[in-house]
Design a protein around this motif. Structure first.
Motif, PDB file in Angstrom:
ATOM      1  N   VAL A 123      -8.146   7.579   2.598  1.00  0.00           N
ATOM      2  CA  VAL A 123      -8.947   8.693   3.073  1.00  0.00           C
ATOM      3  C   VAL A 123      -9.451   9.486   1.864  1.00  0.00           C
ATOM      4  O   VAL A 123      -8.713   9.730   0.911  1.00  0.00           O
ATOM      5  N   SER A 128      -3.065   6.548   1.039  1.00  0.00           N
ATOM      6  CA  SER A 128      -4.130   6.451   2.028  1.00  0.00           C
ATOM      7  C   SER A 128      -5.496   6.350   1.344  1.00  0.00           C
ATOM      8  O   SER A 128      -5.740   6.997   0.328  1.00  0.00           O
ATOM      9  N   ARG A 156     -11.904   1.452  -0.428  1.00  0.00           N
ATOM     10  CA  ARG A 156     -11.447   1.125   0.926  1.00  0.00           C
ATOM     11  C   ARG A 156     -11.703  -0.351   1.223  1.00  0.00           C
ATOM     12  O   ARG A 156     -10.854  -1.040   1.790  1.00  0.00           O
ATOM     13  N   GLN A 189       0.852  -1.186   0.000  1.00  0.00           N
ATOM     14  CA  GLN A 189       0.000   0.000   0.000  1.00  0.00           C
ATOM     15  C   GLN A 189       0.884   1.231   0.000  1.00  0.00           C
ATOM     16  O   GLN A 189       1.781   1.363   0.828  1.00  0.00           O
ATOM     17  N   ASN A 197      -4.103  -2.157   5.216  1.00  0.00           N
ATOM     18  CA  ASN A 197      -4.804  -1.111   5.953  1.00  0.00           C
ATOM     19  C   ASN A 197      -3.885   0.009   6.413  1.00  0.00           C
ATOM     20  O   ASN A 197      -4.346   0.955   7.025  1.00  0.00           O
ATOM     21  N   LYS A 198      -2.599  -0.095   6.141  1.00  0.00           N
ATOM     22  CA  LYS A 198      -1.656   0.958   6.517  1.00  0.00           C
ATOM     23  C   LYS A 198      -0.649   1.154   5.397  1.00  0.00           C
ATOM     24  O   LYS A 198      -0.272   0.199   4.712  1.00  0.00           O
ATOM     25  N   ILE A 199      -0.211   2.379   5.234  1.00  0.00           N
ATOM     26  CA  ILE A 199       0.786   2.670   4.210  1.00  0.00           C
ATOM     27  C   ILE A 199       2.067   1.909   4.527  1.00  0.00           C
ATOM     28  O   ILE A 199       2.461   1.775   5.681  1.00  0.00           O
TER      29      ILE A 199
END
Length: 62
Positions: free
Chosen positions: A15, A13, A22, A10, A31-33
């Protein structure tokens, strides 16, 4: 014969992205960079990667 795999990371983000993007990230286990996952190289996984290609990058293939 071993199954082929693909490693994705990833890089952005989720967001302010659409909910389905998502959900696709979560479906891939991201789920995280900078988080990486090694997955089976199937057409379904490739389709998910293509859908969120602006949020992930392919690190390696085997």
């Amino acid at each position: 014969m071993a199954d082929k795999t693909v490693t994705v990371e990833q890089i952005a983000s989720p967001v302010r992205r659409q909910a389905d993007q998502r959900a696709t990230l979560i479906g891939l286990g991201l789920n995280k960079i900078r988080k990486q996952r090694t997955l089976k190289d199937t057409p379904e996984v490739r389709g998910m990667i293509y859908k969120i290609r602006h949020l992930v990058r392919v690190v390696g293939e085997q």
